[in-house]
Design a protein around this motif. Structure first.
Motif, short mmCIF file in Angstrom:
data_model
loop_
_atom_site.label_atom_id
_atom_site.label_comp_id
_atom_site.label_asym_id
_atom_site.label_seq_id
_atom_site.Cartn_x
_atom_site.Cartn_y
_atom_site.Cartn_z
N LEU A 477 -1.87 -2.60 -14.46
CA LEU A 477 -2.25 -3.99 -14.21
C LEU A 477 -3.61 -4.07 -13.55
O LEU A 477 -4.42 -4.94 -13.87
CB LEU A 477 -1.20 -4.67 -13.34
N TYR A 478 -3.87 -3.16 -12.61
CA TYR A 478 -5.18 -3.17 -11.94
C TYR A 478 -6.30 -2.97 -12.95
O TYR A 478 -7.30 -3.70 -12.95
CB TYR A 478 -5.23 -2.08 -10.87
N ALA A 479 -6.14 -2.00 -13.84
CA ALA A 479 -7.19 -1.71 -14.82
C ALA A 479 -7.38 -2.88 -15.78
O ALA A 479 -8.51 -3.22 -16.16
CB ALA A 479 -6.85 -0.44 -15.59
N LEU A 508 -8.63 -10.43 -4.19
CA LEU A 508 -7.22 -10.36 -3.78
C LEU A 508 -6.30 -10.16 -4.98
O LEU A 508 -5.31 -9.44 -4.90
CB LEU A 508 -6.84 -11.62 -3.01
N SER A 509 -6.64 -10.82 -6.09
CA SER A 509 -5.82 -10.66 -7.29
C SER A 509 -5.84 -9.23 -7.78
O SER A 509 -4.85 -8.74 -8.33
CB SER A 509 -6.33 -11.61 -8.38
N LEU A 510 -6.95 -8.54 -7.57
CA LEU A 510 -7.03 -7.14 -7.97
C LEU A 510 -6.18 -6.24 -7.07
O LEU A 510 -5.40 -5.41 -7.55
CB LEU A 510 -8.48 -6.66 -7.92
N ILE A 511 -6.31 -6.42 -5.76
CA ILE A 511 -5.65 -5.46 -4.87
C ILE A 511 -4.14 -5.58 -4.91
O ILE A 511 -3.43 -4.60 -4.63
CB ILE A 511 -6.14 -5.59 -3.41
N VAL A 512 -3.61 -6.75 -5.30
CA VAL A 512 -2.15 -6.91 -5.30
C VAL A 512 -1.49 -5.93 -6.26
O VAL A 512 -0.37 -5.50 -6.04
CB VAL A 512 -1.77 -8.36 -5.64
N ASP A 513 -2.20 -5.54 -7.31
CA ASP A 513 -1.57 -4.72 -8.34
C ASP A 513 -1.95 -3.25 -8.25
O ASP A 513 -1.62 -2.48 -9.14
CB ASP A 513 -1.95 -5.26 -9.73
N TYR A 514 -2.65 -2.86 -7.18
CA TYR A 514 -2.96 -1.44 -7.05
C TYR A 514 -1.92 -0.79 -6.15
O TYR A 514 -1.65 -1.23 -5.05
CB TYR A 514 -4.36 -1.22 -6.47
N GLU A 515 -1.33 0.27 -6.66
CA GLU A 515 -0.33 1.02 -5.89
C GLU A 515 -0.93 2.34 -5.45
O GLU A 515 -1.66 3.00 -6.19
CB GLU A 515 0.92 1.27 -6.74
N GLY A 516 -0.59 2.75 -4.26
CA GLY A 516 -1.11 4.01 -3.75
C GLY A 516 -2.18 3.78 -2.70
O GLY A 516 -2.53 2.65 -2.36
N TYR A 517 -2.69 4.90 -2.17
CA TYR A 517 -3.71 4.85 -1.14
C TYR A 517 -4.59 6.07 -1.28
O TYR A 517 -4.09 7.16 -1.56
CB TYR A 517 -3.06 4.82 0.25
N PRO A 518 -5.91 5.95 -1.10
CA PRO A 518 -6.64 4.72 -0.79
C PRO A 518 -6.87 3.88 -2.04
O PRO A 518 -6.89 4.41 -3.15
CB PRO A 518 -7.96 5.24 -0.24
N PRO A 519 -7.08 2.57 -1.88
CA PRO A 519 -7.38 1.73 -3.03
C PRO A 519 -8.80 1.98 -3.51
O PRO A 519 -9.64 2.45 -2.74
CB PRO A 519 -7.26 0.31 -2.47
N PRO A 520 -9.08 1.69 -4.76
CA PRO A 520 -10.46 1.86 -5.25
C PRO A 520 -11.36 0.79 -4.66
O PRO A 520 -10.90 -0.28 -4.24
CB PRO A 520 -10.32 1.68 -6.77
#
Length: 825
Positions: A477-479, A508-520
């Motif tokens: 989803l992030y991609a 904010l709409s982008l970060i909601v769908d990124y899983e894991g750490y650290p975020p890009p």
């Protein structure tokens, strides 16, 4: 209402402690010591008719036995295998438990579907309480509202002040209507929204007044807004678990408490803003090397002692500005912001949809803050568009675009795909995916980004539907969202406050769908959502006409902008790319706008393009250059432009744009009308921005339907567009503060005499939640030839003939009194 403490909520760790909480804090008459089988009915997923893939979401499904005779609520406890991702299963349960399922499931208790309360947990450490606001006519459109908690105390006050108190056992259980209303109020997101608006505005105004430097009012407001945007973004990051200080996830509160304990200078020169927050903003969140520091490095230890663990984010939001070291907000104000705003309200990184609402502060609320509280934009004529209207406009725009882009597909198949996310009837789903990927979509008055976010969600849903049905487009989803921002979306607004909020909502709409750490790192959106006046630059219609060499410049321009999207903020690479982009833009402008980019006025004079004007053909050159053909020589003109232009243009009366009228007259020539309100020119500019066959979707005042100043626009639209849909809301309250709105959906094509469109003269007092149903019931087909430049009336032909007969029978009252009477009682 009882008083609650978050520690009591956190004490829940199993079924027994849940019962204890319900009895002692909410006063439910449960026997906390009774065996579970005496208090609940248990159901297997098979008993409820759930398919195997649906059943896999639940570990247990229980119903609490009625606690009082004639209990109007059905209370269900659902134990899930994962903390989220069960919304579809809840909707299936709703259908099973409704009275209409009685024949198939006679052995189950049945409740009115709006009288169901779901308590959902994965491990008894986190909970979600859910309730459906049921649409009786169309249960599939029922709205799910939810709130909950986990081990993070952030937002506990929303839970303890707004959500849980109404779920106390009623004083009079025999009064079923009062009981139903009381418990349903726990899911009232508007109550939370209104309180958040009130507190945000009060604190924002206090902060703005605290800026005691000799700045202009606009500079003070921009500075204050940038600071609040950063803090709000941190509140959302906390909910993702990406910020920690000494192991604590209530990051900002932990940071402030540590500052108060360990910074002895705080009473003299240092303060929390300067020493801690600016270190976080500019050395942590905006330091691309921060994540590479090893723990043995003294610099690492010093920085982490100040700010804890924070990822590098980039994106411009945390890039140091020239005025960031000139003023710092005082500690006592920041203490109030933390206690009365950031830790009073629950924040969620998931934006609500028309059917799924979390009773919390979501990114969409930032748009409402901008439109309604912060900037005074009502004075500039802009209003927040309700979500059901945004969704309808985005979907109608996509239908028009896809019918043009996919001529081999049946309109009914496209409508089913767009409205229901069902692509089963599409003949060529690969072509549909390609069309979605290449769509160029623009909002020339983007405000806080409602339509950009709406289009992102629609494009995302359509791609997900194709992926689910045909195994296409297997991206995260992030991609997908990042690709949509990069390739599909463009926005412009004159107001820098608006642009800041629009960019923030996309981040904010982008970060909601990124899983894991650290975020890009977040993308730089400088060349996607831009500041400028959409109306006063030269006519961009027809597109650019480059030769092959110049087309290469346009391709390089796009490549550099896409590269800039992900370059590190503040880096030498970013400065280099920015210089290259500006140099190439100047070269494109030189051949796209000969004679020093001068405007030609109707009297033959020339004048420079105003500095505030947004020059569409140059700034978005990649949109206005036609596709590259394999043969040499000039490329065909008329192919450039956007596929979709949609907007809620500002409502500014003509008396307030006197200074702008000379520029508008030079640009629009014979289409200029001296008494026209500003929104009229957005229709004309949108037509110029579209490629042939492109779709425009606007919501604006309907005054141009019948006013004298609208005659030129009516004639132009009637001659140069094929209407698809026209809605006249008359005096229905679609907006709280603007009367007589209308929606136009049209394509940039010359209509033939037989062309008809869908028309709706809204005559419903139904709330906007019923927008789709009321629209489907009242829409009728109308020939476009029935709309004349004299006036637009949305009536079927029989009614129009009757009105014409009445008109010929005598002088209409409006014409009779014109020039005779000016006031009445």
């Amino acid at each position: 209402m009882p008083t609650h403490e978050f520690a009591n909520v956190q004490s829940i760790h199993d079924f027994r402690s849940l019962l204890r909480y319900l009895r002692r804090e909410l006063h439910w008459p449960v026997d906390e010591d009774a065996p579970a089988e005496d208090l609940t009915f248990s159901y297997t997923p098979a008993e409820l008719g759930l398919e195997e893939d649906q059943a896999g979401k639940f570990r247990a499904i229980r119903q609490l036995r009625p606690l009082t005779p004639n209990q109007p609520w059905g209370i269900f406890l659902l134990e899930t295998l994962t903390p989220k991702g069960y919304t579809a299963e809840l909707r299936r349960l709703l259908r099973v438990l409704a009275p209409r399922a009685r024949a198939r499931f006679a052995h189950l208790p049945h409740w009115r579907p709006e009288n169901l309360l779901f308590l959902i947990t994965c491990d008894y450490r986190q909970f979600t309480f859910a309730h459906f606001k049921v649409d009786v006519e169309n249960p599939a459109r029922s709205k799910l509202a939810a709130f909950g908690w986990d081990e993070n105390p952030g937002g506990a006050r929303t839970l303890l002040e707004f959500n849980l108190p109404p779920l106390a056992w009623p004083n009079d259980p025999a009064d079923a209507p009062a009981w139903l209303a009381q418990w349903a109020s726990a899911f009232d997101v508007e109550k939370v929204t209104r309180a958040f608006f009130r507190d945000y505005r009060a604190l924002f105004e206090q902060a703005e007044a605290a800026v005691d430097l000799p700045w202009s009012a606009e500079q003070k407001r921009l500075y204050t807004q940038r600071f609040f945007n950063r803090l709000l973004f941190l509140a959302f990051l906390e909910r993702k678990g990406w910020l920690t200080f000494n192991g604590r996830k209530d990051y900002l509160r932990a940071l402030f408490e540590d500052y108060l304990r360990h910074d002895p200078e705080k009473r003299r020169s240092a303060n929390f803003h300067r020493k801690r927050l600016n270190s976080l903003f500019f050395m942590g969140l905006n330091n691309p090397y921060g994540r590479d520091l090893v723990q043995s490095d003294p610099n690492y230890q010093v920085l982490r002692a100040l700010i804890g663990e924070a990822p590098y984010l980039n994106g411009g939001l945390f890039e140091r500005e020239a005025d960031d070291e000139t003023f710092f907000f005082p500690d006592d104000l920041l203490a109030r912001i933390l206690s009365d705003l950031l830790y009073r309200y629950n924040f969620t990184v998931t934006e609500s949809t028309p059917l799924d609402v979390e009773v919390a502060v979501d990114p969409e609320m930032l748009g409402k803050i901008f439109e309604e509280l912060v900037t005074g934009r009502h004075e500039l004529g802009s209003y927040y568009t309700p979500k059901p209207v945004v969704q309808f406009m985005c979907r109608e725009a996509l239908k028009g675009y896809l019918e043009t882009a996919l001529p081999g597909e049946a309109p009914a198949a496209i409508a089913r795909f767009v409205d229901e996310n069902d692509g089963a009837a599409l003949r060529d789903p690969e072509a549909a995916l390609a069309a979605l990927r290449r769509a160029r979509i623009c909002d020339p008055a983007c405000g806080s980004g409602a339509y950009l976010l709406g289009m992102m969600h629609e494009l995302l849903e359509k791609r997900e539907a194709l992926f689910a049905a045909r195994r296409l487009d297997a991206q995260t989803l992030y991609a997908r969202k990042l690709e949509i921002i990069q390739n599909n979306l463009y926005g412009v607004d004159l107001d820098p406050f608006a642009v800041n909020i629009a960019r923030l909502r996309l981040w904010l709409s982008l970060i909601v769908d990124y899983e894991g750490y650290p975020p890009p790192p977040l993308p730089n959106l400088d060349f996607k959502i831009e500041i400028g006046d959409s109306l006063t630059a030269p006519d961009p219609s027809g597109g650019l006409q480059p030769d092959l060499f110049r087309y290469g410049q346009v391709q390089e321009f796009l490549r550099l902008k896409n590269e800039y999207l992900s370059v590190h903020a503040g880096s030498e690479e970013k400065r280099r790319l920015l210089a290259q982009i500006e140099d190439l833009k100047a070269r494109i402008q030189a051949w796209a706008r000969p004679r020093s980019a001068k405007l030609i006025s109707p009297d033959g004079g020339r004048e420079e393009i105003p500095s505030y004007a947004f020059d569409w053909q140059v700034e978005f050159a990649e949109v206005f250059a036609p596709e590259l053909f394999p043969h040499p020589g000039p490329l065909p003109a008329g192919e450039g432009g956007f596929d979709i232009v949609l907007a809620n243009p500002p409502y500014v009366r003509q008396e307030l744009i006197k200074d702008l009228k000379p520029a508008l007259k030079r640009v629009y020539g014979e289409l200029f009308t001296g008494t026209a309100d500003l929104y009229v020119y957005f229709y004309l500019r949108a037509h110029q921005l579209l490629k042939p066959g492109g779709t425009m979707v606007f919501i604006s005042s309907n005054k141009y339907f019948r006013s004298a100043y609208g005659e030129t626009l009516r004639a132009f639209l009637g001659k140069n567009t094929r209407l698809r849909y026209l809605i006249d809301f008359s005096d229905s309250p679609v907006f709280q503060a603007i009367a007589y709105p209308s929606i136009l959906v049209a394509q940039k094509n010359t209509p033939d005499e037989r062309h008809s469109f869908q028309a709706l003269s809204w005559k419903s007092d139904a709330p906007l939640e019923k927008f789709d149903e009321a629209r489907q019931a009242q829409t009728f087909t109308m020939p476009q030839s029935d709309l004349t430049p004299a006036a637009w009336r949305l009536e079927d032909r029989a009614t129009l003939r009757l009105l014409e007969k009445l008109r010929r029978a005598g002088t209409p009252l409006g014409e009779y009194v014109q020039g005779r009477f000016y006031r009445g009682i």
